[in-house]
Design a protein around this motif. Structure first.
Motif, PDB file in Angstrom:
ATOM      1  N   GLU A  55       1.978  44.658  11.801  1.00 28.50           N
ATOM      2  CA  GLU A  55       1.746  44.363  10.468  1.00 28.50           C
ATOM      3  C   GLU A  55       0.845  45.080   9.678  1.00 28.50           C
ATOM      4  OE1 GLU A  55       1.164  40.482   7.762  1.00 28.50           O
ATOM      5  OE2 GLU A  55      -0.301  40.711   9.222  1.00 28.50           O
ATOM      6  N   ALA A  56      -0.569  45.388  10.183  1.00 26.45           N
ATOM      7  CA  ALA A  56      -1.454  46.209  10.058  1.00 26.45           C
ATOM      8  C   ALA A  56      -1.252  47.563   9.866  1.00 26.45           C
ATOM      9  CB  ALA A  56      -2.787  46.014  10.725  1.00 26.45           C
ATOM     10  N   ARG A  57      -0.488  48.160  10.844  1.00 25.35           N
ATOM     11  CA  ARG A  57       0.073  49.512  10.851  1.00 25.35           C
ATOM     12  C   ARG A  57       1.007  49.525   9.522  1.00 25.35           C
ATOM     13  NH1 ARG A  57       2.189  49.851  15.347  1.00 25.35           N
ATOM     14  NH2 ARG A  57       0.553  50.807  16.582  1.00 25.35           N
ATOM     15  N   ALA A  58       1.950  48.685   9.447  1.00 27.11           N
ATOM     16  CA  ALA A  58       3.007  48.972   8.257  1.00 27.11           C
ATOM     17  C   ALA A  58       2.437  48.764   6.948  1.00 27.11           C
ATOM     18  CB  ALA A  58       3.946  47.638   8.409  1.00 27.11           C
ATOM     19  N   ALA A  59       0.890  48.151   7.051  1.00 27.73           N
ATOM     20  CA  ALA A  59       0.257  47.894   5.740  1.00 27.73           C
ATOM     21  C   ALA A  59      -0.510  49.266   5.312  1.00 27.73           C
ATOM     22  CB  ALA A  59      -0.337  46.802   5.690  1.00 27.73           C
ATOM     23  N   GLY A  60      -0.594  50.249   6.151  1.00 24.75           N
ATOM     24  CA  GLY A  60      -1.166  51.568   5.922  1.00 24.75           C
ATOM     25  C   GLY A  60      -2.391  51.761   6.873  1.00 24.75           C
ATOM     26  N   ALA A  61      -2.784  50.930   7.936  1.00 28.26           N
ATOM     27  CA  ALA A  61      -4.193  50.947   8.693  1.00 28.26           C
ATOM     28  C   ALA A  61      -3.588  51.979   9.620  1.00 28.26           C
ATOM     29  CB  ALA A  61      -4.294  49.565   9.303  1.00 28.26           C
ATOM     30  N   ARG A  62      -4.804  52.791  10.290  1.00 25.69           N
ATOM     31  CA  ARG A  62      -4.373  53.788  11.182  1.00 25.69           C
ATOM     32  C   ARG A  62      -4.693  52.858  12.829  1.00 25.69           C
ATOM     33  NH1 ARG A  62      -5.471  58.214  14.320  1.00 25.69           N
ATOM     34  NH2 ARG A  62      -7.620  58.966  14.492  1.00 25.69           N
ATOM     35  N   VAL A  63      -3.640  53.051  13.583  1.00 27.64           N
ATOM     36  CA  VAL A  63      -3.932  52.417  14.719  1.00 27.64           C
ATOM     37  C   VAL A  63      -4.075  53.450  15.889  1.00 27.64           C
ATOM     38  CG1 VAL A  63      -2.633  50.827  16.516  1.00 27.64           C
ATOM     39  CG2 VAL A  63      -2.434  50.599  14.164  1.00 27.64           C
ATOM     40  N   ILE A  64      -5.046  53.161  16.721  1.00 30.53           N
ATOM     41  CA  ILE A  64      -5.331  53.863  17.967  1.00 30.53           C
ATOM     42  C   ILE A  64      -5.327  53.013  19.199  1.00 30.53           C
ATOM     43  CG2 ILE A  64      -7.169  55.499  18.985  1.00 30.53           C
ATOM     44  CD1 ILE A  64      -8.481  55.786  16.232  1.00 30.53           C
ATOM     45  N   GLU A  65      -4.356  53.474  20.089  1.00 31.35           N
ATOM     46  CA  GLU A  65      -4.189  52.827  21.292  1.00 31.35           C
ATOM     47  C   GLU A  65      -4.991  53.280  22.402  1.00 31.35           C
ATOM     48  OE1 GLU A  65      -0.581  52.817  24.086  1.00 31.35           O
ATOM     49  OE2 GLU A  65      -0.102  50.896  22.823  1.00 31.35           O
ATOM     50  N   ILE A  66      -5.981  52.740  22.869  1.00 32.12           N
ATOM     51  CA  ILE A  66      -6.524  53.329  24.156  1.00 32.12           C
ATOM     52  C   ILE A  66      -6.147  53.054  25.460  1.00 32.12           C
ATOM     53  CG2 ILE A  66      -9.192  53.414  25.104  1.00 32.12           C
ATOM     54  CD1 ILE A  66     -10.230  51.856  22.376  1.00 32.12           C
ATOM     55  N   ASN A  67      -5.552  54.374  25.714  1.00 32.46           N
ATOM     56  CA  ASN A  67      -4.824  54.154  27.233  1.00 32.46           C
ATOM     57  C   ASN A  67      -5.275  55.373  27.861  1.00 32.46           C
ATOM     58  OD1 ASN A  67      -2.963  53.770  29.197  1.00 32.46           O
ATOM     59  ND2 ASN A  67      -1.076  53.975  27.897  1.00 32.46           N
ATOM     60  N   PRO A  68      -6.362  55.226  28.828  1.00 32.31           N
ATOM     61  CA  PRO A  68      -6.943  56.648  29.266  1.00 32.31           C
ATOM     62  C   PRO A  68      -6.038  57.174  30.446  1.00 32.31           C
ATOM     63  CG  PRO A  68      -8.526  54.719  29.182  1.00 32.31           C
ATOM     64  CD  PRO A  68      -7.235  54.218  28.816  1.00 32.31           C
ATOM     65  N   ALA A  69      -5.223  56.515  31.119  1.00 33.05           N
ATOM     66  CA  ALA A  69      -4.299  56.916  32.226  1.00 33.05           C
ATOM     67  C   ALA A  69      -2.777  57.002  31.865  1.00 33.05           C
ATOM     68  CB  ALA A  69      -4.338  55.946  33.214  1.00 33.05           C
ATOM     69  N   ASN A  70      -2.567  57.016  30.341  1.00 25.92           N
ATOM     70  CA  ASN A  70      -1.223  57.189  29.846  1.00 25.92           C
ATOM     71  C   ASN A  70      -0.079  56.167  30.490  1.00 25.92           C
ATOM     72  OD1 ASN A  70      -2.126  58.929  27.690  1.00 25.92           O
ATOM     73  ND2 ASN A  70      -2.138  60.726  29.528  1.00 25.92           N
ATOM     74  N   GLU A  71      -0.378  55.105  30.781  1.00 23.70           N
ATOM     75  CA  GLU A  71       0.383  53.967  31.410  1.00 23.70           C
ATOM     76  C   GLU A  71       1.402  53.376  30.490  1.00 23.70           C
ATOM     77  OE1 GLU A  71      -2.265  51.854  34.585  1.00 23.70           O
ATOM     78  OE2 GLU A  71      -3.268  52.429  32.579  1.00 23.70           O
ATOM     79  N   ARG A  72       2.617  53.203  30.898  1.00 23.71           N
ATOM     80  CA  ARG A  72       3.297  52.346  30.234  1.00 23.71           C
ATOM     81  C   ARG A  72       3.073  50.789  30.340  1.00 23.71           C
ATOM     82  NH1 ARG A  72       8.067  54.863  28.703  1.00 23.71           N
ATOM     83  NH2 ARG A  72       9.328  52.989  29.065  1.00 23.71           N
ATOM     84  N   PHE A  73       3.206  49.924  29.333  1.00 23.49           N
ATOM     85  CA  PHE A  73       2.978  48.672  29.072  1.00 23.49           C
ATOM     86  C   PHE A  73       4.219  47.829  29.032  1.00 23.49           C
ATOM     87  CE2 PHE A  73      -1.138  50.474  28.698  1.00 23.49           C
ATOM     88  CZ  PHE A  73      -1.996  49.467  29.136  1.00 23.49           C
ATOM     89  N   GLU A  74       5.551  48.431  28.641  1.00 24.15           N
ATOM     90  CA  GLU A  74       6.674  47.653  28.300  1.00 24.15           C
ATOM     91  C   GLU A  74       7.132  46.851  29.672  1.00 24.15           C
ATOM     92  OE1 GLU A  74       5.999  50.674  27.625  1.00 24.15           O
ATOM     93  OE2 GLU A  74       6.105  51.057  25.484  1.00 24.15           O
ATOM     94  N   SER A  75       7.000  47.548  30.905  1.00 30.71           N
ATOM     95  CA  SER A  75       7.539  46.742  32.126  1.00 30.71           C
ATOM     96  C   SER A  75       6.339  46.027  32.654  1.00 30.71           C
ATOM     97  CB  SER A  75       8.165  47.730  32.882  1.00 30.71           C
ATOM     98  OG  SER A  75       7.398  48.598  33.422  1.00 30.71           O
ATOM     99  N   ASN A  76       5.017  45.819  32.069  1.00 34.33           N
ATOM    100  CA  ASN A  76       4.035  45.338  32.779  1.00 34.33           C
ATOM    101  C   ASN A  76       4.148  43.737  32.848  1.00 34.33           C
ATOM    102  OD1 ASN A  76       1.451  44.781  33.585  1.00 34.33           O
ATOM    103  ND2 ASN A  76       0.446  44.714  31.604  1.00 34.33           N
ATOM    104  N   GLU A  77       4.258  43.367  33.939  1.00 31.45           N
ATOM    105  CA  GLU A  77       4.390  41.939  34.349  1.00 31.45           C
ATOM    106  C   GLU A  77       3.182  41.296  34.237  1.00 31.45           C
ATOM    107  OE1 GLU A  77       6.617  41.398  38.072  1.00 31.45           O
ATOM    108  OE2 GLU A  77       8.329  42.556  37.319  1.00 31.45           O
TER     109      GLU A  77
END
Length: 474
Positions: free
Chosen positions: A305-327
């Motif tokens: 919602e914040a991104r859609a409202a114009g905020a800048r979002v920075i995801e910190i993911n040092p190892a470039n991992e995928r979270f979609e399948s993260n159980e």
């Protein structure tokens, strides 16, 4: 974890009430025995507690449980044991000249049966820290842990049953309906730790019995970087405070305010500090998961919602991992720069690893932003400018403050911990906890010879002269 039947809950309460009536003012030795058993329980079962909480979170850093839960409870018990004799003493109180040679005393007495409703985020600490204070004060205790930590709640029920008679301390397990039955009991004091919304419901339930409540809630706790602060040091301390327990901490810094023009630079330093602590995330046992998929989905919605409202979002993911399948339900630490004030991210307590960064133009604006919302449970100020620090301390109201760091005011057993306004009411820890769960009963001892006889009828000139004299000297 099964629901404890309402009839069983009521029976346990009645058993504790009857036991208290038989022992209304336990001796120092009896109270010390209960504290000793609580300490032995803590020392003997650390591994089991760590494992149960890890299972409930589907990934909770063992070191965080040992530090933020086991260590805090041990310190509280040991502090109570070492000061209990002094806390229990009848205390002298000043006596007005016109009442002498009579004298005043303040007598601490147990209240009776104390109810503890504890949350899921620090299930061991926030169940046993209030309990130890209530036991030190001489009360019986019933604990209702969260249904969101079923493995831990079942373990706590077994451990307490093995260390205490049920009329001393007992645990009631179950869902929200069990919680409603629990809070409807006529406790002599009820302490609740959790959300403001549920806290209102708990207070309403307690009001039906005129049960006094201590509410430890939450809110949007701000952190402020003053222009005088050492940004590198401050960012590292803030990152630890924000990401302990993946941000699922009632006193976690909810958002950060930085001087105008510094948001991007601070965001970069924060990202570096996070990568230093957590080089990877998904399989890193040091990085804690979100308690449930529902809570994780809510955090994602706040960011989207914040991104859609114009905020800048920075995801910190040092190892470039995928979270979609993260159980394990982990969520990457996320910075949101300049989210609009009307977004849910800036209206609701975040309770997760998401950090909004806002810029302010002068201390007046920073203070005004804090004061525009509800009083927060905690406030964090970083800097060396004493004048600016004293302005923030003096012109904002919060439950507690840590200067040049995060979280550590909660660990001070010689200071009270509690909220104010929407972030809570009442306080505990150390002697404040003992006093919260005691009735500090004032007692006036009249002497055989006294001047009170002069105030009795029939009234006349002597009464008027004495009253006139007292009006001048008191």
């Amino acid at each position: 974890m099964e629901n404890t039947p309402s009839a069983t809950i009521a029976a346990r309460f009645e058993a504790q009430r009857q036991a208290f009536l038989k022992e209304p003012n336990p001796t120092w030795e009896a109270r010390l025995s209960r504290l000793d058993r609580l300490l032995a329980l803590t020392d003997a079962n650390e591994a089991a507690v760590v494992a149960a909480i890890d299972a409930d979170f589907s990934g909770r850093a063992a070191q965080e449980t040992r530090l933020a839960e086991m260590f805090v409870v041990r310190a509280g018990i040991r502090h109570a044991k070492s000061h209990l004799r002094r806390w229990m003493r009848v205390k002298r109180a000043p006596t007005g000249l016109h009442f002498r040679p009579g004298y005043n005393r303040l007598m601490p007495q147990p209240l009776g049966v104390v109810g503890v409703v504890s949350p899921w985020n620090y299930p061991f600490q926030l169940a046993l820290a209030p309990a130890l204070a209530a036991l030190a004060a001489g009360n019986r205790v019933m604990i209702k842990p969260s249904e969101l930590t079923p493995a831990f709640s079942a373990l706590l029920e077994r451990l307490i049953a093995g260390a205490f008679d049920p009329d001393e301390v007992c645990v009631v397990t179950g869902d929200a309906e069990t919680g409603k039955a629990f809070t409807a009991l006529p406790f002599d004091h009820l302490i609740f730790t959790g959300s403001t919304a549920v806290g209102r419901a708990v207070a309403q339930a307690a009001a039906a019995n005129l049960t006094p409540v201590t509410l430890e809630l939450g809110g949007k706790s701000p952190a402020i970087f003053d222009p005088s602060c050492d940004v590198d040091v401050s960012v590292e301390r803030l990152a630890f405070g924000k990401l302990l327990n993946a941000g699922q901490t009632c006193i976690a810094p909810d958002y950060l305010m930085v001087p105008k023009g510094q948001a991007e630079a601070v965001a970069g330093k924060f990202s570096t500090a996070v990568a230093k602590m957590y080089p990877s995330l998904v399989d890193n046992p040091d990085y804690t998961a979100i308690i449930s998929q529902r809570h994780r989905a809510r955090l994602v919605e706040l960011v989207d919602e914040a991104r859609a409202a114009g905020a800048r979002v920075i995801e910190i993911n040092p190892a470039n991992e995928r979270f979609e399948s993260n159980e394990t339900r982990k969520l990457a630490p996320t910075i949101v720069i300049d989210p609009p004030a009307d977004t849910r991210l800036m209206r609701e307590e975040i309770f997760g690893p998401v950090l909004p960064i806002l810029e302010y133009d002068g201390m007046d604006e920073a203070i005004a932003r804090v004061r525009a919302g509800d009083h927060p449970l905690a406030l964090y100020w970083f800097g060396t400018d004493r004048g600016a620090r004293e302005r923030v301390l003096g012109e904002t109201l919060s439950g507690g403050v840590t200067v040049n760091d995060c979280l550590w005011h909660i660990g001070q057993e010689d200071q009270p911990f509690g909220g104010v306004g929407a972030s809570g009411m009442g306080a505990y820890h150390g002697e404040w906890g003992f006093n919260t769960f005691s009735k500090l009963k004032p007692v006036f001892y009249q002497s055989r010879l006294n001047g009170i006889v002069l105030f009795r009828p029939p009234y006349g000139q002597a009464f008027e002269r004495i009253l006139g004299l007292l009006k001048r000297v008191t």
